[in-house]
Design an enzyme around this catalytic site. Structure first.
Site, PDB file in Angstrom:
ATOM      1  N   ARG A 123       7.173  10.891  -8.744  1.00 49.70           N
ATOM      2  CA  ARG A 123       7.838  10.289  -7.563  1.00 49.70           C
ATOM      3  C   ARG A 123       6.945  10.264  -6.327  1.00 49.70           C
ATOM      4  NH1 ARG A 123      12.762  13.069  -9.309  1.00 49.70           N
ATOM      5  NH2 ARG A 123      13.803  11.630 -10.695  1.00 49.70           N
ATOM      6  N   LYS A 145      -0.217  -1.223   0.983  1.00 50.52           N
ATOM      7  CA  LYS A 145       0.332  -2.133  -0.024  1.00 50.52           C
ATOM      8  C   LYS A 145      -0.363  -1.857  -1.343  1.00 50.52           C
ATOM      9  CE  LYS A 145       1.867  -6.215   2.499  1.00 50.52           C
ATOM     10  NZ  LYS A 145       1.597  -7.650   2.734  1.00 50.52           N
ATOM     11  N   GLU A 187     -11.785 -12.313   4.622  1.00 52.41           N
ATOM     12  CA  GLU A 187     -10.669 -11.526   5.178  1.00 52.41           C
ATOM     13  C   GLU A 187     -10.971 -11.117   6.631  1.00 52.41           C
ATOM     14  OE1 GLU A 187      -7.796 -11.201   3.658  1.00 52.41           O
ATOM     15  OE2 GLU A 187      -8.021 -10.811   1.518  1.00 52.41           O
ATOM     16  N   LYS A 229      -5.774  -4.462  11.841  1.00 55.24           N
ATOM     17  CA  LYS A 229      -4.789  -4.231  10.773  1.00 55.24           C
ATOM     18  C   LYS A 229      -3.942  -2.999  11.082  1.00 55.24           C
ATOM     19  CE  LYS A 229      -3.656  -4.254   6.040  1.00 55.24           C
ATOM     20  NZ  LYS A 229      -3.968  -4.629   4.684  1.00 55.24           N
ATOM     21  N   GLU A 239       6.570  -4.929   6.408  1.00 53.00           N
ATOM     22  CA  GLU A 239       6.577  -6.393   6.488  1.00 53.00           C
ATOM     23  C   GLU A 239       7.985  -6.982   6.656  1.00 53.00           C
ATOM     24  OE1 GLU A 239       3.427  -8.365   4.232  1.00 53.00           O
ATOM     25  OE2 GLU A 239       4.857  -9.956   3.808  1.00 53.00           O
ATOM     26  N   ARG A 243       3.981  -8.433  10.149  1.00 51.89           N
ATOM     27  CA  ARG A 243       2.922  -8.127   9.175  1.00 51.89           C
ATOM     28  C   ARG A 243       2.658  -9.323   8.251  1.00 51.89           C
ATOM     29  NH1 ARG A 243       1.680  -2.707   5.459  1.00 51.89           N
ATOM     30  NH2 ARG A 243      -0.087  -3.657   4.410  1.00 51.89           N
ATOM     31  N   ASN A 247      -0.862 -12.493   5.960  1.00 54.13           N
ATOM     32  CA  ASN A 247      -0.900 -13.293   4.734  1.00 54.13           C
ATOM     33  C   ASN A 247      -1.398 -14.710   4.962  1.00 54.13           C
ATOM     34  OD1 ASN A 247       0.017 -11.980   2.284  1.00 54.13           O
ATOM     35  ND2 ASN A 247       1.818 -11.475   3.506  1.00 54.13           N
ATOM     36  N   HIS A 250      -2.754 -16.748   2.125  1.00 56.35           N
ATOM     37  CA  HIS A 250      -2.508 -16.019   0.880  1.00 56.35           C
ATOM     38  C   HIS A 250      -1.521 -16.712  -0.057  1.00 56.35           C
ATOM     39  CE1 HIS A 250      -4.857 -12.944   2.760  1.00 56.35           C
ATOM     40  NE2 HIS A 250      -4.656 -12.082   1.795  1.00 56.35           N
ATOM     41  N   HIS A 254      -2.883 -17.109  -3.532  1.00 59.18           N
ATOM     42  CA  HIS A 254      -2.287 -16.443  -4.698  1.00 59.18           C
ATOM     43  C   HIS A 254      -1.941 -17.456  -5.790  1.00 59.18           C
ATOM     44  CE1 HIS A 254      -0.926 -12.619  -2.297  1.00 59.18           C
ATOM     45  NE2 HIS A 254      -2.222 -12.670  -2.502  1.00 59.18           N
ATOM     46  N   HIS A 268     -10.518 -13.136  -5.149  1.00 57.91           N
ATOM     47  CA  HIS A 268      -9.387 -13.141  -4.209  1.00 57.91           C
ATOM     48  C   HIS A 268      -9.831 -13.663  -2.836  1.00 57.91           C
ATOM     49  CE1 HIS A 268      -5.808 -11.894  -2.080  1.00 57.91           C
ATOM     50  NE2 HIS A 268      -6.561 -11.203  -1.228  1.00 57.91           N
TER      51      HIS A 268
HETATM   52  P1  NAD Z   1     -12.686  -5.739  -6.791  1.00 59.87           P
HETATM   53  O1  NAD Z   1     -11.997  -4.467  -6.573  1.00 59.87           O
HETATM   54  O2  NAD Z   1     -12.477  -6.427  -8.092  1.00 59.87           O
HETATM   55  O3  NAD Z   1     -14.238  -5.537  -6.547  1.00 59.87           O
HETATM   56  C1  NAD Z   1     -15.083  -6.638  -6.717  1.00 59.87           C
HETATM   57  C2  NAD Z   1     -16.223  -6.350  -7.705  1.00 59.87           C
HETATM   58  O4  NAD Z   1     -17.211  -5.585  -7.030  1.00 59.87           O
HETATM   59  C3  NAD Z   1     -15.823  -5.551  -8.931  1.00 59.87           C
HETATM   60  O5  NAD Z   1     -16.505  -6.086 -10.036  1.00 59.87           O
HETATM   61  C4  NAD Z   1     -16.357  -4.154  -8.646  1.00 59.87           C
HETATM   62  O6  NAD Z   1     -16.711  -3.457  -9.804  1.00 59.87           O
HETATM   63  C5  NAD Z   1     -17.558  -4.440  -7.799  1.00 59.87           C
HETATM   64  N1  NAD Z   1     -17.937  -3.417  -6.833  1.00 59.87           N
HETATM   65  C6  NAD Z   1     -17.103  -2.706  -6.050  1.00 59.87           C
HETATM   66  N2  NAD Z   1     -17.802  -1.968  -5.183  1.00 59.87           N
HETATM   67  C7  NAD Z   1     -19.103  -2.202  -5.435  1.00 59.87           C
HETATM   68  C8  NAD Z   1     -20.317  -1.754  -4.860  1.00 59.87           C
HETATM   69  N3  NAD Z   1     -20.313  -0.953  -3.785  1.00 59.87           N
HETATM   70  N4  NAD Z   1     -21.467  -2.187  -5.390  1.00 59.87           N
HETATM   71  C9  NAD Z   1     -21.457  -3.059  -6.431  1.00 59.87           C
HETATM   72  N5  NAD Z   1     -20.369  -3.540  -6.996  1.00 59.87           N
HETATM   73  C10 NAD Z   1     -19.191  -3.124  -6.507  1.00 59.87           C
HETATM   74  O7  NAD Z   1     -12.289  -6.817  -5.683  1.00 59.87           O
HETATM   75  P2  NAD Z   1     -12.029  -6.736  -4.108  1.00 59.87           P
HETATM   76  O8  NAD Z   1     -12.460  -8.042  -3.595  1.00 59.87           O
HETATM   77  O9  NAD Z   1     -12.544  -5.506  -3.514  1.00 59.87           O
HETATM   78  O10 NAD Z   1     -10.435  -6.642  -4.035  1.00 59.87           O
HETATM   79  C11 NAD Z   1      -9.616  -7.712  -4.404  1.00 59.87           C
HETATM   80  C12 NAD Z   1      -8.223  -7.199  -4.657  1.00 59.87           C
HETATM   81  O11 NAD Z   1      -7.722  -6.603  -3.459  1.00 59.87           O
HETATM   82  C13 NAD Z   1      -7.247  -8.274  -5.049  1.00 59.87           C
HETATM   83  O12 NAD Z   1      -6.503  -7.864  -6.163  1.00 59.87           O
HETATM   84  C14 NAD Z   1      -6.333  -8.381  -3.850  1.00 59.87           C
HETATM   85  O13 NAD Z   1      -5.026  -8.760  -4.207  1.00 59.87           O
HETATM   86  C15 NAD Z   1      -6.369  -6.993  -3.311  1.00 59.87           C
HETATM   87  N6  NAD Z   1      -6.024  -6.895  -1.891  1.00 59.87           N
HETATM   88  C16 NAD Z   1      -5.081  -6.002  -1.529  1.00 59.87           C
HETATM   89  C17 NAD Z   1      -4.730  -5.864  -0.212  1.00 59.87           C
HETATM   90  C18 NAD Z   1      -3.736  -4.818   0.186  1.00 59.87           C
HETATM   91  O14 NAD Z   1      -3.322  -4.813   1.362  1.00 59.87           O
HETATM   92  N7  NAD Z   1      -3.371  -3.914  -0.688  1.00 59.87           N
HETATM   93  C19 NAD Z   1      -5.351  -6.643   0.775  1.00 59.87           C
HETATM   94  C20 NAD Z   1      -6.329  -7.550   0.379  1.00 59.87           C
HETATM   95  C21 NAD Z   1      -6.652  -7.674  -0.977  1.00 59.87           C
HETATM   96  N1  GLY Z   2      -3.301  -7.891   3.250  1.00 60.51           N
HETATM   97  C1  GLY Z   2      -2.021  -8.142   3.844  1.00 60.51           C
HETATM   98  C2  GLY Z   2      -1.312  -6.908   4.274  1.00 60.51           C
HETATM   99  O1  GLY Z   2      -1.789  -5.813   4.081  1.00 60.51           O
HETATM  100  O2  GLY Z   2      -0.237  -7.006   4.787  1.00 60.51           O
END
Ligand code: NAD
Ligand code: GLY
Length: 368
Positions: A123, A145, A187, A229, A239, A243, A247, A250, A254, A268
């Site tokens: 939990r 998130k 971003e 942020k 949100e 908030r 997006n 997005h 998406h 992404h």
């Molecule tokens: P990712 O986590 O897939 O990383 C991108 C690639 O880079 C991967 O292949 C990883 O292995 C590699 N990598 C990571 N760090 C590295 C480093 N220092 N050196 C070399 N390679 C490295 O992608 P991302 O772009 O970081 O994240 C995208 C995801 O984040 C999406 O799923 C998106 O929906 C999510 N996201 C979430 C939020 C949120 O608020 N929670 C906000 C924006 C995006």
């Molecule tokens: N990336 C959008 C949010 O965190 O609300």
């Protein structure tokens, strides 16, 4: 440059974001200062584990903190039920106690997956975000998130679960491929497009510095983005209102990612970049902002070497109707009607509820 410390001031769940070169090697000290814990559970991916896990492990060893690890394949496909099961099972097999911490070492995929698993095991276990991509450092590691993807759409299964600490080591970005840096840039630009035209212009003018070197411009971009942020999350953690502005781009993005089955053919950040241009183009078509604003957004995106239109992406294999259907899966949809983030100009985004589907469909029909 010295380490910077920002605060996300959420009542009862406040936490620090620590940003600077070399933060990873101090992770053990930071975690020990936060909590007396005998062990942490590290979730990471294969690529990040090869490059950066040894520094984290050594830092934890030096602080007398034991560690168990769970390593998943890299890429968006790991935000799945299958991978969630693997991570949750690993946590249960390690018999984690509530005093023990999860450490998410990686990009947004790892942060979203590990944060979700942490939120549902026993939990709710506390977790530390150690973002290793530019995108994760400026966005996904902050705000709580968490989610996985499903065939129905992106991030549709998840929960709000704030981290207890964010450790952003700007030095780890040195190993990040250029394409991933650009995804993070999208971003960063997004924050300016939403609410700060001066920042958007500064980001555009400093694109090459932000993308090519670990210099002061990149650090400033990370800190400014985290600060923006943090303020939005403090005002509207779950949100209920503003908030949703974060997006921008997005809902389009998406839908693009879903068309690609979250395969990684489009990152992404790339989908968000195209989505931001689309949001401004649609706004211009609807008479909400000037055509020049939409053109400026396209050149800010393209100027960084990011895709700025569907023509720059692999074929979606989808028509206007498919895209609108995917957009209606968005969490912002209300009573079966589209809610989009549109703009009255650069830095003037707003939440547009009840957007006419026919207008969006006609826009897609023109650009596909
Ligand atoms: P990712 O986590 O897939 O990383 C991108 C690639 O880079 C991967 O292949 C990883 O292995 C590699 N990598 C990571 N760090 C590295 C480093 N220092 N050196 C070399 N390679 C490295 O992608 P991302 O772009 O970081 O994240 C995208 C995801 O984040 C999406 O799923 C998106 O929906 C999510 N996201 C979430 C939020 C949120 O608020 N929670 C906000 C924006 C995006
Ligand atoms: N990336 C959008 C949010 O965190 O609300």
């Amino acid at each position: 440059m010295k380490t910077e410390r920002l605060r996300v001031d959420l009542s009862g769940r406040a936490y620090d974001i620590v940003v600077g070169a070399g933060v990873l090697k101090d992770a053990g000290t930071e975690i020990a200062r936060l909590r007396k814990t005998r062990r942490v559970f590290i979730v990471t991916d294969e690529t990040v584990s090869r490059r950066h896990l040894p520094i984290l492990a050594a830092s934890l060893d030096a602080a007398g903190i034991g560690h168990v690890r769970c390593i998943v394949p890299p890429g968006e496909a790991s935000k799945s039920f299958a991978m969630l099961e693997r991570v949750v099972t690993g946590m249960l097999e390690a018999n984690l106690e509530r005093s023990e911490l999860i450490v998410a070492l990686g990009g947004g995929v790892i942060g979203d997956l590990a944060g979700f698993a942490a939120g549902i095991v026993k939990r709710g276990l506390d977790y530390v975000q150690v973002p290793t991509t530019l995108l994760a450092q400026v966005d996904s590691s902050v705000g709580g998130k968490t989610a996985i993807d499903t065939p129905q759409g992106k991030n549709l299964v998840g929960l709000f679960h704030q981290p207890v600490l964010v450790l952003s080591d700007t030095a780890v970005l040195e190993s990040l491929p250029p394409r991933e840096l650009k995804a993070g840039y999208a971003e960063i630009l997004k924050y300016g497009l939403i609410a700060d035209a001066d920042f958007a212009m500064w980001v555009g003018a400093n694109a090459q510095a932000i993308l090519s070197t670990a210099g002061p411009e990149r650090t400033r971009a990370i800190i400014t983005s985290c600060g923006m942020k943090a303020r939005v999350v403090e005002a509207d953690e779950r949100e209920a209102g503003q908030r949703a502005l974060l997006n921008l781009g997005h809902t389009f993005g998406h839908a693009i990612e879903a068309c690609m089955n979250f395969s990684g053919r489009v990152l992404h950040g790339e989908a968000v970049a195209v989505g931001c241009v689309m949001a401004f183009e649609l706004s211009a078509r609807m008479g909400l902002c000037l055509r020049e604003d939409a053109d400026r957004v396209r050149s800010l995106v393209a100027g960084a070497g990011l895709p700025s239109s569907l023509k720059d992406l692999p074929d979606l294999g989808a028509g206007p109707e498919d895209l609108v259907s995917l957009m209606l899966q968005d969490k912002k949809a209300r009573n079966g009607r589209l809610t989009l983030i549109l703009a009255r100009g650069i830095g003037k985004a707003f939440i547009a509820s009840d957007v006419d589907e026919a207008t969006v469909r006609a826009y897609f029909a023109d650009i596909l």
